[in-house]
Write a protein that holds these residues in place. Structure first.
Motif, mmCIF file in Angstrom:
data_model
loop_
_atom_site.group_PDB
_atom_site.id
_atom_site.type_symbol
_atom_site.label_atom_id
_atom_site.label_comp_id
_atom_site.label_asym_id
_atom_site.label_seq_id
_atom_site.Cartn_x
_atom_site.Cartn_y
_atom_site.Cartn_z
ATOM 1 N N LEU A 29 0.819 -1.208 0.000
ATOM 2 C CA LEU A 29 0.000 0.000 0.000
ATOM 3 C C LEU A 29 0.852 1.256 0.000
ATOM 4 O O LEU A 29 0.616 2.194 -0.766
ATOM 5 N N ILE A 30 1.844 1.295 0.877
ATOM 6 C CA ILE A 30 2.646 2.521 1.005
ATOM 7 C C ILE A 30 3.939 2.464 0.221
ATOM 8 O O ILE A 30 4.692 3.443 0.175
ATOM 9 N N LYS A 31 4.206 1.278 -0.374
ATOM 10 C CA LYS A 31 5.404 1.097 -1.192
ATOM 11 C C LYS A 31 6.664 1.493 -0.432
ATOM 12 O O LYS A 31 7.500 2.258 -0.909
ATOM 13 N N SER A 32 6.773 0.992 0.790
ATOM 14 C CA SER A 32 7.917 1.351 1.618
ATOM 15 C C SER A 32 8.157 0.281 2.672
ATOM 16 O O SER A 32 7.244 -0.409 3.096
ATOM 17 N N LYS A 33 9.403 0.173 3.107
ATOM 18 C CA LYS A 33 9.755 -0.673 4.244
ATOM 19 C C LYS A 33 9.596 0.139 5.525
ATOM 20 O O LYS A 33 9.301 1.334 5.518
ATOM 21 N N ARG A 34 9.831 -0.496 6.652
ATOM 22 C CA ARG A 34 9.516 0.107 7.948
ATOM 23 C C ARG A 34 10.351 1.337 8.293
ATOM 24 O O ARG A 34 9.951 2.122 9.142
ATOM 25 N N ASP A 35 11.525 1.505 7.690
ATOM 26 C CA ASP A 35 12.389 2.602 8.113
ATOM 27 C C ASP A 35 12.037 3.941 7.455
ATOM 28 O O ASP A 35 12.657 4.961 7.729
ATOM 29 N N LYS A 36 11.032 3.944 6.595
ATOM 30 C CA LYS A 36 10.624 5.179 5.920
ATOM 31 C C LYS A 36 9.472 5.822 6.677
ATOM 32 O O LYS A 36 8.454 5.189 6.941
ATOM 33 N N ILE A 37 9.614 7.112 7.044
ATOM 34 C CA ILE A 37 8.567 7.825 7.789
ATOM 35 C C ILE A 37 8.020 8.955 6.920
ATOM 36 O O ILE A 37 8.764 9.794 6.410
ATOM 37 N N PHE A 38 6.685 8.976 6.767
ATOM 38 C CA PHE A 38 6.011 10.033 6.034
ATOM 39 C C PHE A 38 5.335 10.975 7.022
ATOM 40 O O PHE A 38 5.352 10.755 8.229
ATOM 41 N N GLU A 39 4.706 12.037 6.500
ATOM 42 C CA GLU A 39 4.200 13.084 7.388
ATOM 43 C C GLU A 39 2.800 12.762 7.931
ATOM 44 O O GLU A 39 2.641 12.433 9.108
ATOM 45 N N VAL A 40 1.764 12.869 7.101
ATOM 46 C CA VAL A 40 0.386 12.689 7.580
ATOM 47 C C VAL A 40 -0.355 11.710 6.660
ATOM 48 O O VAL A 40 -0.222 11.765 5.439
ATOM 49 N N LEU A 41 -1.148 10.830 7.273
ATOM 50 C CA LEU A 41 -2.047 9.946 6.545
ATOM 51 C C LEU A 41 -3.475 10.231 6.990
ATOM 52 O O LEU A 41 -3.746 10.345 8.192
ATOM 53 N N VAL A 42 -4.391 10.338 6.022
ATOM 54 C CA VAL A 42 -5.814 10.492 6.312
ATOM 55 C C VAL A 42 -6.547 9.261 5.795
ATOM 56 O O VAL A 42 -6.391 8.880 4.635
ATOM 57 N N ILE A 43 -7.353 8.650 6.667
ATOM 58 C CA ILE A 43 -8.188 7.511 6.293
ATOM 59 C C ILE A 43 -9.636 7.941 6.461
ATOM 60 O O ILE A 43 -10.119 8.125 7.580
ATOM 61 N N ALA A 44 -10.348 8.070 5.343
ATOM 62 C CA ALA A 44 -11.698 8.646 5.357
ATOM 63 C C ALA A 44 -12.774 7.559 5.415
ATOM 64 O O ALA A 44 -13.715 7.542 4.618
ATOM 65 N N GLY A 45 -12.653 6.641 6.379
ATOM 66 C CA GLY A 45 -13.722 5.691 6.665
ATOM 67 C C GLY A 45 -13.728 4.416 5.848
ATOM 68 O O GLY A 45 -13.022 4.274 4.855
ATOM 69 N N LEU A 61 0.455 0.865 10.067
ATOM 70 C CA LEU A 61 0.581 2.137 9.353
ATOM 71 C C LEU A 61 1.201 3.219 10.228
ATOM 72 O O LEU A 61 1.927 4.089 9.732
ATOM 73 N N SER A 62 0.918 3.179 11.520
ATOM 74 C CA SER A 62 1.420 4.222 12.429
ATOM 75 C C SER A 62 2.941 4.238 12.510
ATOM 76 O O SER A 62 3.536 5.246 12.911
ATOM 77 N N LYS A 63 3.575 3.143 12.116
ATOM 78 C CA LYS A 63 5.040 3.095 12.126
ATOM 79 C C LYS A 63 5.641 3.836 10.943
ATOM 80 O O LYS A 63 6.846 4.051 10.891
ATOM 81 N N HIS A 64 4.798 4.221 9.997
ATOM 82 C CA HIS A 64 5.281 4.886 8.782
ATOM 83 C C HIS A 64 4.913 6.367 8.726
ATOM 84 O O HIS A 64 5.298 7.042 7.774
ATOM 85 N N TYR A 65 4.153 6.851 9.709
ATOM 86 C CA TYR A 65 3.658 8.230 9.636
ATOM 87 C C TYR A 65 3.875 8.969 10.956
ATOM 88 O O TYR A 65 3.777 8.380 12.035
ATOM 89 N N GLU A 66 4.136 10.264 10.819
ATOM 90 C CA GLU A 66 4.201 11.109 12.010
ATOM 91 C C GLU A 66 2.831 11.202 12.679
ATOM 92 O O GLU A 66 2.720 11.199 13.903
ATOM 93 N N LYS A 67 1.783 11.327 11.853
ATOM 94 C CA LYS A 67 0.419 11.496 12.377
ATOM 95 C C LYS A 67 -0.574 10.839 11.420
ATOM 96 O O LYS A 67 -0.430 10.928 10.203
ATOM 97 N N ILE A 68 -1.590 10.179 12.005
ATOM 98 C CA ILE A 68 -2.675 9.598 11.219
ATOM 99 C C ILE A 68 -3.997 10.134 11.748
ATOM 100 O O ILE A 68 -4.245 10.115 12.955
ATOM 101 N N PHE A 69 -4.840 10.596 10.827
ATOM 102 C CA PHE A 69 -6.203 11.020 11.161
ATOM 103 C C PHE A 69 -7.186 10.038 10.530
ATOM 104 O O PHE A 69 -7.088 9.721 9.343
ATOM 105 N N ILE A 70 -8.139 9.566 11.351
ATOM 106 C CA ILE A 70 -9.120 8.576 10.905
ATOM 107 C C ILE A 70 -10.520 9.103 11.201
ATOM 108 O O ILE A 70 -10.742 9.766 12.214
#
Length: 270
Positions: A29-45, A61-70
């Motif tokens: 989904l994120i096309k990345s291994k665990r050591d890559k950190i992105f900024e914000v992810l939004v999951i709209a339901g 998913l939380s291991k790849h993002y600074e912040k997640i909003f759901i």
């Protein structure tokens, strides 16, 4: 700020009750291994039908993002079996509240259900929202929401204008519509609004069920709040529209084979 967007994951169709499949699903989904950190992810339901699976997905998913909003969608309320219904005492909102409690344990995840949160100078607001039912008969015959969402063990019977016979149904859809409208109508400001139900009519379709795919007050809210961005889901079609200088974006994964070339939508907001 960089925001990745997804909705309508419908996890059950990809990795139900299988940790190895779940981990592979997230990496794809994120096309990345665990050591890559992105900024914000939004999951709209519409994450999935089972809270334990949904929680594990969010933990990964939380291991790849600074912040997640759901926020939640209609499928996040579904109770699919007698066992499932008994577990939550025939109340879908017990299931929703359980999941909200679960994700509180993940420090960089925020579940939005009618509140504002500021992050890095950007104000986020979110909730699922709900559509306006104009025909109980059509709704109960054609919409799975009427079959799998519950708020009590014994169903209701109602005669709605334009329907001729009492119809039994499992939860008060009118009450939910009003409750969700009350949440957003008092909103004074937000840079980013996150909902599951779209804020405006996306498709030009005269079908009787068309009103179930957007809210009938979205334009009013956009004109009042003037958000920069409104992220939504529900319709399973990638969407970008502009209304009153607000960018309206949906990026659903959907069911297998619906969006085979899916990639996370990445947008930038000042």
């Amino acid at each position: 700020m960089t925001i990745d967007i997804i909705s309508d994951i419908h996890l059950d169709f990809y990795a139900r009750f299988n940790c190895v499949k779940m981990e592979a699903f997230v990496e794809k989904l994120i096309k990345s291994k665990r050591d890559k950190i992105f900024e914000v992810l939004v999951i709209a339901g519409d994450i999935g039908h089972y809270n334990d699976d949904n929680l594990y997905l969010i933990e990964l998913l939380s291991k790849h993002y600074e912040k997640i909003f759901i926020t939640w969608g209609n499928h996040d309320l579904y109770l699919l079996s007698t066992q499932h219904r008994e577990k939550y005492n025939y109340n879908s909102f017990n299931r929703l509240n359980e999941f909200k409690r679960m994700v509180k344990s993940i420090k960089n995840v925020v579940f939005l259900d009618g509140q504002k949160v500021e992050y890095k100078g950007t104000t986020f607001w979110g909730s699922g929202l709900w559509y306006n039912v104009t025909s109980i008969e059509h709704w109960s015959n054609y919409m799975n929401d009427s079959k799998y969402i519950y708020d009590r063990k014994e169903g209701y019977k109602i005669v709605f204008p334009y329907d001729f016979f009492p119809i039994k149904y499992n939860f008060d859809t009118f009450k939910l519509y009003k409750k969700e409208y009350e949440k957003i109508k008092n909103l004074d400001y937000a840079d980013v609004i996150i909902t599951h139900i779209p804020p405006i009519k996306i498709f030009d379709n005269s079908d009787l069920g068309d009103n179930y795919y957007f809210v009938d007050y979205g334009e009013e809210i956009i004109k009042k709040i003037k958000p920069k961005l409104w992220i939504f889901g529900h319709i399973h079609a990638k969407t970008y529209k502009k209304f009153q200088d607000c960018d309206l974006i949906a990026n659903p994964l959907g069911y297998p084979e619906e969006n085979e070339k899916f990639v996370l939508e990445k947008i930038y907001i000042n």
